[in-house]
Each structure stands twice: as structure tokens, then as C-alpha cells.
Design a protein around this motif. Sequence first.
Motif, PDB file in Angstrom:
ATOM      1  N   GLY A  39       0.783  -1.216   0.000  1.00 60.24           N
ATOM      2  CA  GLY A  39       0.000   0.000   0.000  1.00 60.24           C
ATOM      3  C   GLY A  39       0.820   1.273   0.000  1.00 60.24           C
ATOM      4  O   GLY A  39       1.869   1.351   0.647  1.00 60.24           O
ATOM      5  N   PHE A  40       0.317   2.273  -0.719  1.00 60.09           N
ATOM      6  CA  PHE A  40       0.912   3.602  -0.773  1.00 60.09           C
ATOM      7  C   PHE A  40      -0.191   4.618  -0.515  1.00 60.09           C
ATOM      8  O   PHE A  40      -1.231   4.595  -1.183  1.00 60.09           O
ATOM      9  CB  PHE A  40       1.523   3.892  -2.147  1.00 60.09           C
ATOM     10  N   GLY A  63      -5.953   9.017  -0.438  1.00 58.08           N
ATOM     11  CA  GLY A  63      -6.439   7.664  -0.248  1.00 58.08           C
ATOM     12  C   GLY A  63      -5.309   6.664  -0.268  1.00 58.08           C
ATOM     13  O   GLY A  63      -4.168   6.991   0.079  1.00 58.08           O
ATOM     14  N   LEU A  64      -5.625   5.455  -0.696  1.00 58.76           N
ATOM     15  CA  LEU A  64      -4.684   4.338  -0.671  1.00 58.76           C
ATOM     16  C   LEU A  64      -4.683   3.635  -2.022  1.00 58.76           C
ATOM     17  O   LEU A  64      -5.749   3.345  -2.575  1.00 58.76           O
ATOM     18  CB  LEU A  64      -5.095   3.343   0.418  1.00 58.76           C
ATOM     19  N   ILE A  65      -3.486   3.389  -2.548  1.00 58.39           N
ATOM     20  CA  ILE A  65      -3.326   2.589  -3.765  1.00 58.39           C
ATOM     21  C   ILE A  65      -2.445   1.397  -3.415  1.00 58.39           C
ATOM     22  O   ILE A  65      -1.397   1.549  -2.767  1.00 58.39           O
ATOM     23  CB  ILE A  65      -2.705   3.413  -4.908  1.00 58.39           C
ATOM     24  N   LYS A  66      -2.874   0.207  -3.827  1.00 59.16           N
ATOM     25  CA  LYS A  66      -2.122  -1.023  -3.548  1.00 59.16           C
ATOM     26  C   LYS A  66      -1.579  -1.593  -4.848  1.00 59.16           C
ATOM     27  O   LYS A  66      -2.319  -1.783  -5.812  1.00 59.16           O
ATOM     28  CB  LYS A  66      -3.014  -2.053  -2.860  1.00 59.16           C
ATOM     29  N   THR A 125      10.070   3.730  -1.995  1.00 58.47           N
ATOM     30  CA  THR A 125       9.149   4.095  -0.927  1.00 58.47           C
ATOM     31  C   THR A 125       8.311   5.326  -1.256  1.00 58.47           C
ATOM     32  O   THR A 125       7.391   5.649  -0.517  1.00 58.47           O
ATOM     33  CB  THR A 125       9.889   4.341   0.399  1.00 58.47           C
ATOM     34  N   GLU A 126       8.632   6.026  -2.349  1.00 57.98           N
ATOM     35  CA  GLU A 126       7.842   7.178  -2.774  1.00 57.98           C
ATOM     36  C   GLU A 126       7.726   7.189  -4.296  1.00 57.98           C
ATOM     37  O   GLU A 126       8.610   6.700  -4.991  1.00 57.98           O
ATOM     38  CB  GLU A 126       8.468   8.501  -2.317  1.00 57.98           C
ATOM     39  N   LYS A 143       3.328   7.664  -0.930  1.00 63.26           N
ATOM     40  CA  LYS A 143       4.316   7.241   0.055  1.00 63.26           C
ATOM     41  C   LYS A 143       3.947   5.880   0.601  1.00 63.26           C
ATOM     42  O   LYS A 143       2.790   5.632   0.931  1.00 63.26           O
ATOM     43  CB  LYS A 143       4.416   8.260   1.202  1.00 63.26           C
ATOM     44  N   LYS A 144       4.948   5.012   0.691  1.00 65.91           N
ATOM     45  CA  LYS A 144       4.753   3.644   1.159  1.00 65.91           C
ATOM     46  C   LYS A 144       4.169   3.643   2.557  1.00 65.91           C
ATOM     47  O   LYS A 144       4.627   4.367   3.436  1.00 65.91           O
ATOM     48  CB  LYS A 144       6.099   2.909   1.152  1.00 65.91           C
ATOM     49  N   VAL A 145       3.130   2.833   2.772  1.00 61.24           N
ATOM     50  CA  VAL A 145       2.531   2.674   4.084  1.00 61.24           C
ATOM     51  C   VAL A 145       3.397   1.674   4.847  1.00 61.24           C
ATOM     52  O   VAL A 145       3.642   0.575   4.360  1.00 61.24           O
ATOM     53  CB  VAL A 145       1.079   2.169   3.970  1.00 61.24           C
TER      54      VAL A 145
END
Length: 146
Positions: A39-40, A63-66, A125-126, A143-145
Motif C-alpha cells: 500500500g501507498f 487515499g490508498l493505492i495497492k 518508498t515514494e 508514500k509507502k505505508v
Amino acid sequence: MKKLFAVISGASLLLSLGLGNVPAVRADSTCTNATLTGGFGIQSTGTIVEGGPGPAGPFAANGLIKFDGNGNLTGNQTVSFNGTIAPFNSSGTYEVQEDCTLRLKITGDNGAQLTASGVIVKRGTEIFIIETDPLTVITGILKKVE
């Protein structure tokens, strides 16, 4: 004079041994689709121009993108089109180049389609992205979760 000669001789010795050289900065690896997994968090802002793929005016989203590491992605975001808030759930594909640039093709559950280009930074990570559809001026950071 003897001290000066000793300092110059010592510096010359270090340089001749290569100890005075700073190593060149270079990438320690290349990127592939597998560089992006998990997830990012995403935050994007910009403007949709009149006639663009949505209401004209300011745009913002987070939000979140996987990413699955194999070129597929899913996303869940909250977007603001000129102040109107809406959910945006999506799926799509991505393709990472060896130089760590990437292209994304995303389809929303409402049928909206968008494309973006980006670059992977900070060892995966980004990600910096820009939407490449006509009449949009939208950029974002992922940005990496952890």
C-alpha cells in the motif's frame, strides 16, 4: 618549510592511493514492476480545465493505492471536484521501466479512465506522478505505508 613538505607529501600519498577520491554516486539497482508492492498513501492536487474529464476547477484527492508487484493495482480515494466530495474506487495496471519511471492506466468503478506517468524515488518508498490526460493539471505524491 619541513612541515609544509610533510603535509604536501602526505596529501600526495593519499591521492595516489585513491583514498582522497570520493566514489561516484550511482544507482544500486534497477526498477521493475516488483519494485512496487503493498500500500501507498496518495495525495494529489491540481486543476481540471474546462472540457476536461470532470467538472472544471480545483481538484484534490487522498487515499490508498495497492500495488501487487506484477503490474496490477487497486485504489480507494476520496476526491474533491471543485468542492464536491466523492469516493473514487479504482483498479488498473502499471508498468515500471528499468530507469524507475512508470506509467499507470486506471479505471474507476464509475467508468472514468485516467493515465499518469511517474518516477519511483527513495528506493521504492515514494512515487511522484502527473496525470497525462488532456485538460488536466494534476500531480501527486505516493508514500509507502509502513
